[in-house]
Design a protein around this motif. Structure first.
Motif, PDB file in Angstrom:
ATOM      1  N   HIS A 110       0.846  -1.198   0.000  1.00 32.36           N
ATOM      2  CA  HIS A 110       0.000   0.000   0.000  1.00 32.36           C
ATOM      3  C   HIS A 110       0.877   1.242   0.000  1.00 32.36           C
ATOM      4  O   HIS A 110       1.847   1.330   0.739  1.00 32.36           O
ATOM      5  N   ASP A 111       0.541   2.196  -0.843  1.00 33.44           N
ATOM      6  CA  ASP A 111       1.258   3.466  -0.903  1.00 33.44           C
ATOM      7  C   ASP A 111       0.779   4.337   0.253  1.00 33.44           C
ATOM      8  O   ASP A 111      -0.387   4.746   0.290  1.00 33.44           O
ATOM      9  N   PRO A 112       1.655   4.618   1.240  1.00 35.13           N
ATOM     10  CA  PRO A 112       1.219   5.392   2.420  1.00 35.13           C
ATOM     11  C   PRO A 112       0.763   6.807   2.082  1.00 35.13           C
ATOM     12  O   PRO A 112       0.040   7.419   2.853  1.00 35.13           O
ATOM     13  N   SER A 113       1.139   7.339   0.925  1.00 38.64           N
ATOM     14  CA  SER A 113       0.716   8.693   0.570  1.00 38.64           C
ATOM     15  C   SER A 113      -0.700   8.726  -0.006  1.00 38.64           C
ATOM     16  O   SER A 113      -1.309   9.782  -0.090  1.00 38.64           O
ATOM     17  N   SER A 114      -1.229   7.569  -0.396  1.00 43.06           N
ATOM     18  CA  SER A 114      -2.592   7.546  -0.936  1.00 43.06           C
ATOM     19  C   SER A 114      -3.591   7.405   0.207  1.00 43.06           C
ATOM     20  O   SER A 114      -3.271   6.842   1.249  1.00 43.06           O
ATOM     21  N   PRO A 115      -4.818   7.901   0.012  1.00 43.62           N
ATOM     22  CA  PRO A 115      -5.810   7.823   1.088  1.00 43.62           C
ATOM     23  C   PRO A 115      -6.171   6.369   1.414  1.00 43.62           C
ATOM     24  O   PRO A 115      -6.127   5.500   0.559  1.00 43.62           O
ATOM     25  N   SER A 116      -6.529   6.153   2.670  1.00 39.83           N
ATOM     26  CA  SER A 116      -6.915   4.818   3.115  1.00 39.83           C
ATOM     27  C   SER A 116      -8.215   4.405   2.444  1.00 39.83           C
ATOM     28  O   SER A 116      -9.099   5.216   2.212  1.00 39.83           O
ATOM     29  N   ARG A 117      -8.325   3.126   2.148  1.00 32.49           N
ATOM     30  CA  ARG A 117      -9.539   2.584   1.567  1.00 32.49           C
ATOM     31  C   ARG A 117     -10.233   1.690   2.587  1.00 32.49           C
ATOM     32  O   ARG A 117     -10.894   0.742   2.235  1.00 32.49           O
ATOM     33  N   MET A 118     -10.052   1.974   3.865  1.00 29.03           N
ATOM     34  CA  MET A 118     -10.616   1.146   4.918  1.00 29.03           C
ATOM     35  C   MET A 118     -12.135   1.124   4.798  1.00 29.03           C
ATOM     36  O   MET A 118     -12.771   2.143   4.565  1.00 29.03           O
ATOM     37  N   MET A 119     -12.717  -0.076   4.902  1.00 30.74           N
ATOM     38  CA  MET A 119     -14.168  -0.229   4.835  1.00 30.74           C
ATOM     39  C   MET A 119     -14.581  -1.417   5.698  1.00 30.74           C
ATOM     40  O   MET A 119     -13.749  -2.242   6.063  1.00 30.74           O
ATOM     41  N   GLU A 120     -15.850  -1.450   6.015  1.00 23.27           N
ATOM     42  CA  GLU A 120     -16.378  -2.531   6.843  1.00 23.27           C
ATOM     43  C   GLU A 120     -17.474  -3.260   6.081  1.00 23.27           C
ATOM     44  O   GLU A 120     -18.329  -2.644   5.452  1.00 23.27           O
ATOM     45  N   PHE A 121     -17.413  -4.582   6.173  1.00 24.08           N
ATOM     46  CA  PHE A 121     -18.440  -5.432   5.586  1.00 24.08           C
ATOM     47  C   PHE A 121     -19.122  -6.181   6.715  1.00 24.08           C
ATOM     48  O   PHE A 121     -18.444  -6.775   7.555  1.00 24.08           O
ATOM     49  N   GLY A 122     -20.435  -6.166   6.732  1.00 20.75           N
ATOM     50  CA  GLY A 122     -21.205  -6.953   7.692  1.00 20.75           C
ATOM     51  C   GLY A 122     -21.902  -8.071   6.933  1.00 20.75           C
ATOM     52  O   GLY A 122     -22.857  -7.834   6.204  1.00 20.75           O
ATOM     53  N   PHE A 123     -21.383  -9.279   7.067  1.00 26.22           N
ATOM     54  CA  PHE A 123     -21.960 -10.441   6.381  1.00 26.22           C
ATOM     55  C   PHE A 123     -22.974 -11.109   7.296  1.00 26.22           C
ATOM     56  O   PHE A 123     -22.663 -11.391   8.454  1.00 26.22           O
ATOM     57  N   LEU A 124     -24.172 -11.365   6.792  1.00 32.65           N
ATOM     58  CA  LEU A 124     -25.149 -12.162   7.506  1.00 32.65           C
ATOM     59  C   LEU A 124     -25.061 -13.575   6.960  1.00 32.65           C
ATOM     60  O   LEU A 124     -25.469 -13.837   5.832  1.00 32.65           O
ATOM     61  N   ASP A 125     -24.474 -14.457   7.760  1.00 26.72           N
ATOM     62  CA  ASP A 125     -24.317 -15.861   7.387  1.00 26.72           C
ATOM     63  C   ASP A 125     -25.549 -16.589   7.897  1.00 26.72           C
ATOM     64  O   ASP A 125     -25.827 -16.589   9.096  1.00 26.72           O
ATOM     65  N   THR A 126     -26.289 -17.190   7.000  1.00 28.28           N
ATOM     66  CA  THR A 126     -27.572 -17.801   7.361  1.00 28.28           C
ATOM     67  C   THR A 126     -27.480 -19.319   7.394  1.00 28.28           C
ATOM     68  O   THR A 126     -26.653 -19.905   6.701  1.00 28.28           O
ATOM     69  N   PRO A 127     -28.328 -19.964   8.179  1.00 24.37           N
ATOM     70  CA  PRO A 127     -28.380 -21.430   8.161  1.00 24.37           C
ATOM     71  C   PRO A 127     -28.826 -21.904   6.780  1.00 24.37           C
ATOM     72  O   PRO A 127     -29.565 -21.217   6.084  1.00 24.37           O
ATOM     73  N   GLY A 128     -28.363 -23.074   6.417  1.00 21.58           N
ATOM     74  CA  GLY A 128     -28.724 -23.619   5.114  1.00 21.58           C
ATOM     75  C   GLY A 128     -30.171 -24.046   5.052  1.00 21.58           C
ATOM     76  O   GLY A 128     -30.740 -24.529   6.034  1.00 21.58           O
ATOM     77  N   LEU A 129     -30.754 -23.855   3.906  1.00 19.38           N
ATOM     78  CA  LEU A 129     -32.128 -24.303   3.686  1.00 19.38           C
ATOM     79  C   LEU A 129     -32.101 -25.688   3.050  1.00 19.38           C
ATOM     80  O   LEU A 129     -31.120 -26.092   2.449  1.00 19.38           O
TER      81      LEU A 129
END
Length: 169
Positions: A110-129
């Protein structure tokens, strides 16, 4: 640099039949987002029963590493834009598969001079049908309740497996 409260957040619903690979996909995404993460095989099911017994929210924070494809013999980076020039599916497969043992994948620093691309993903893992435990009605009701309470999703992923097709036809 933005604070963690300002990072983009994405919600992802993952649904499918039992043993289709929902949790496996999420575990591999966690490994992609954090190459140091080891896949937790105790979470992965086998047979016809869903290993995931209730809806789980899995949060993944990452600045999504960038990968490059390189030649193993020379270390030279391969221009993946060549994939866009493939005339048909056969050319695409030839380009990828003919080089499988000759190429590798590595993270790009990662180039430290470029802005951070930090992001959050919330995965809903469901029981199998359609598992053999006959809990589909309860699982479906819980999934619908969770969908209503979440209100919106950035992505809904329906997992289908050739080993466990969506229909018996």
């Amino acid at each position: 640099m933005s604070s963690l409260q300002d990072m983009p957040k994405y919600s992802v619903l993952v649904i499918g039949k039992a043993q289709a690979g929902k949790t496996t996909l999420i575990e591999h995404i966690k490994n992609y987002a954090n190459p140091g993460y080891s896949i937790d095989r105790s979470l992965l099911g086998h047979g016809d029963l869903s290993k995931t017994e209730s809806i789980r929210t899995i949060s993944i924070e990452s600045n999504l590493p960038i990968y490059e494809v390189y030649r193993k013999d020379t270390g030279e980076v391969i221009d993946i834009n060549l994939l866009n020039k493939c005339e048909d599916e056969e050319d695409f497969r030839d380009l990828l598969l003919s080089r499988e043992k000759d190429v590798g994948l590595r993270t790009v620093q990662h180039d430290p001079s470029s802005p951070s691309r930090m992001m959050e993903f919330g995965f809903l893992d469901t029981p199998g049908l359609a598992s053999t435990d006959n809990e589909d009605t309860r699982h479906a009701a819980n999934i619908i309740r969770e969908m209503i309470s979440t209100r919106s999703f950035n992505l809904i992923v329906i997992i289908a497996s050739y080993k466990n097709p969506l229909t018996h036809e």
